[in-house]
Write a protein that holds these residues in place. Sequence first.
Motif, PDB file in Angstrom:
ATOM      1  N   LEU A 194      15.984  63.785  56.252  1.00  0.00           N
ATOM      2  CA  LEU A 194      16.657  63.575  57.067  1.00  0.00           C
ATOM      3  C   LEU A 194      18.314  63.946  56.638  1.00  0.00           C
ATOM      4  O   LEU A 194      18.526  63.356  55.925  1.00  0.00           O
ATOM      5  CB  LEU A 194      16.731  62.235  57.701  1.00  0.00           C
ATOM      6  CG  LEU A 194      15.091  61.251  58.176  1.00  0.00           C
ATOM      7  CD1 LEU A 194      15.437  59.757  57.832  1.00  0.00           C
ATOM      8  CD2 LEU A 194      15.157  61.732  59.815  1.00  0.00           C
ATOM      9  N   THR A 195      19.063  64.077  57.821  1.00  0.00           N
ATOM     10  CA  THR A 195      20.815  64.142  57.598  1.00  0.00           C
ATOM     11  C   THR A 195      21.321  63.113  58.607  1.00  0.00           C
ATOM     12  O   THR A 195      20.836  62.332  59.148  1.00  0.00           O
ATOM     13  CB  THR A 195      21.021  65.422  58.164  1.00  0.00           C
ATOM     14  OG1 THR A 195      20.535  65.682  59.472  1.00  0.00           O
ATOM     15  CG2 THR A 195      20.260  66.589  57.677  1.00  0.00           C
ATOM     16  N   ASN A 196      22.441  63.375  59.077  1.00  0.00           N
ATOM     17  CA  ASN A 196      23.039  62.819  59.719  1.00  0.00           C
ATOM     18  C   ASN A 196      23.271  63.162  61.213  1.00  0.00           C
ATOM     19  O   ASN A 196      24.039  62.768  62.151  1.00  0.00           O
ATOM     20  CB  ASN A 196      24.584  62.336  59.070  1.00  0.00           C
ATOM     21  CG  ASN A 196      24.355  61.101  58.230  1.00  0.00           C
ATOM     22  OD1 ASN A 196      23.765  60.156  58.021  1.00  0.00           O
ATOM     23  ND2 ASN A 196      25.830  61.119  57.135  1.00  0.00           N
ATOM     24  N   VAL A 197      22.965  64.195  61.291  1.00  0.00           N
ATOM     25  CA  VAL A 197      23.025  65.447  62.632  1.00  0.00           C
ATOM     26  C   VAL A 197      21.160  64.827  63.136  1.00  0.00           C
ATOM     27  O   VAL A 197      20.798  66.183  62.502  1.00  0.00           O
ATOM     28  CB  VAL A 197      23.185  66.217  62.251  1.00  0.00           C
ATOM     29  CG1 VAL A 197      23.633  67.277  63.535  1.00  0.00           C
ATOM     30  CG2 VAL A 197      24.570  66.922  61.185  1.00  0.00           C
ATOM     31  N   PRO A 198      21.112  63.945  64.175  1.00  0.00           N
ATOM     32  CA  PRO A 198      20.283  64.191  65.060  1.00  0.00           C
ATOM     33  C   PRO A 198      19.694  65.671  65.199  1.00  0.00           C
ATOM     34  O   PRO A 198      18.533  65.854  65.192  1.00  0.00           O
ATOM     35  CB  PRO A 198      20.554  62.899  66.178  1.00  0.00           C
ATOM     36  CG  PRO A 198      21.980  62.801  65.584  1.00  0.00           C
ATOM     37  CD  PRO A 198      22.546  63.939  64.825  1.00  0.00           C
ATOM     38  N   GLU A 199      20.952  66.357  66.332  1.00  0.00           N
ATOM     39  CA  GLU A 199      19.886  67.766  66.365  1.00  0.00           C
ATOM     40  C   GLU A 199      19.078  68.459  65.232  1.00  0.00           C
ATOM     41  O   GLU A 199      18.211  69.372  65.102  1.00  0.00           O
ATOM     42  CB  GLU A 199      20.593  69.111  67.174  1.00  0.00           C
ATOM     43  CG  GLU A 199      20.925  69.757  67.459  1.00  0.00           C
ATOM     44  CD  GLU A 199      19.467  69.873  68.663  1.00  0.00           C
ATOM     45  OE1 GLU A 199      18.754  70.997  69.640  1.00  0.00           O
ATOM     46  OE2 GLU A 199      19.139  68.538  69.330  1.00  0.00           O
ATOM     47  N   LEU A 200      19.986  69.017  64.165  1.00  0.00           N
ATOM     48  CA  LEU A 200      19.328  69.363  62.833  1.00  0.00           C
ATOM     49  C   LEU A 200      18.127  68.467  62.425  1.00  0.00           C
ATOM     50  O   LEU A 200      16.978  69.002  61.966  1.00  0.00           O
ATOM     51  CB  LEU A 200      20.744  69.557  61.706  1.00  0.00           C
ATOM     52  CG  LEU A 200      20.059  70.001  60.738  1.00  0.00           C
ATOM     53  CD1 LEU A 200      19.935  71.380  60.578  1.00  0.00           C
ATOM     54  CD2 LEU A 200      21.068  69.962  59.503  1.00  0.00           C
ATOM     55  N   ASP A 201      17.911  67.396  62.333  1.00  0.00           N
ATOM     56  CA  ASP A 201      17.128  66.225  61.796  1.00  0.00           C
ATOM     57  C   ASP A 201      15.631  67.155  62.956  1.00  0.00           C
ATOM     58  O   ASP A 201      14.051  67.221  62.373  1.00  0.00           O
ATOM     59  CB  ASP A 201      16.895  64.940  62.121  1.00  0.00           C
ATOM     60  CG  ASP A 201      17.824  64.755  60.755  1.00  0.00           C
ATOM     61  OD1 ASP A 201      17.998  65.190  60.005  1.00  0.00           O
ATOM     62  OD2 ASP A 201      18.403  63.677  60.888  1.00  0.00           O
ATOM     63  N   ARG A 202      15.766  67.355  64.624  1.00  0.00           N
ATOM     64  CA  ARG A 202      14.546  67.069  64.840  1.00  0.00           C
ATOM     65  C   ARG A 202      14.761  68.297  64.625  1.00  0.00           C
ATOM     66  O   ARG A 202      13.412  69.023  65.255  1.00  0.00           O
ATOM     67  CB  ARG A 202      15.175  67.187  67.230  1.00  0.00           C
ATOM     68  CG  ARG A 202      14.488  67.348  68.026  1.00  0.00           C
ATOM     69  CD  ARG A 202      15.036  66.968  69.075  1.00  0.00           C
ATOM     70  NE  ARG A 202      15.892  68.371  69.471  1.00  0.00           N
ATOM     71  CZ  ARG A 202      15.554  69.490  70.301  1.00  0.00           C
ATOM     72  NH1 ARG A 202      14.186  69.773  70.616  1.00  0.00           N
ATOM     73  NH2 ARG A 202      16.276  70.797  70.193  1.00  0.00           N
ATOM     74  N   GLU A 203      15.140  69.457  64.811  1.00  0.00           N
ATOM     75  CA  GLU A 203      14.902  71.075  64.356  1.00  0.00           C
ATOM     76  C   GLU A 203      14.081  70.674  63.425  1.00  0.00           C
ATOM     77  O   GLU A 203      13.246  71.543  63.202  1.00  0.00           O
ATOM     78  CB  GLU A 203      16.111  71.959  64.169  1.00  0.00           C
ATOM     79  CG  GLU A 203      16.420  72.269  66.190  1.00  0.00           C
ATOM     80  CD  GLU A 203      17.517  72.879  65.922  1.00  0.00           C
ATOM     81  OE1 GLU A 203      17.959  73.300  64.721  1.00  0.00           O
ATOM     82  OE2 GLU A 203      18.464  73.217  67.030  1.00  0.00           O
TER      83      GLU A 203
END
Length: 82
Positions: free
Chosen positions: A5-14
Amino acid sequence: MLNLLTNVPELDRENMQLFQASDILEQIGNHPNPTANEFYAQLAVSNIPQETHEDIIMAAISIEAMMKIDLTSDGLIEPTIH
C-alpha cells in the motif's frame, strides 16, 4: 498475496489488479502466452467481482507483454514466473 500500500489510491488499485492478474496467470501455468480462453475461464471461477474483470484482463495483458525469453545470452534463460 502481497499487500503493498502507498499513499496513492490509484497506484494501490493498479497494484492490486496486477497481483490479482498474476495470481490467475499462475493458476493456469507459469509459461508465457496462455490463451485468452484459459485466462477467461479461470477469471470466471475466481472470486474477483465481475465489475473489475476488464481491469484484471488489462493487467494480465500488461504482465504477458513484459514477459520474454532472453535469447541474447549464451544459454536460454527461462522467463520469469508471473
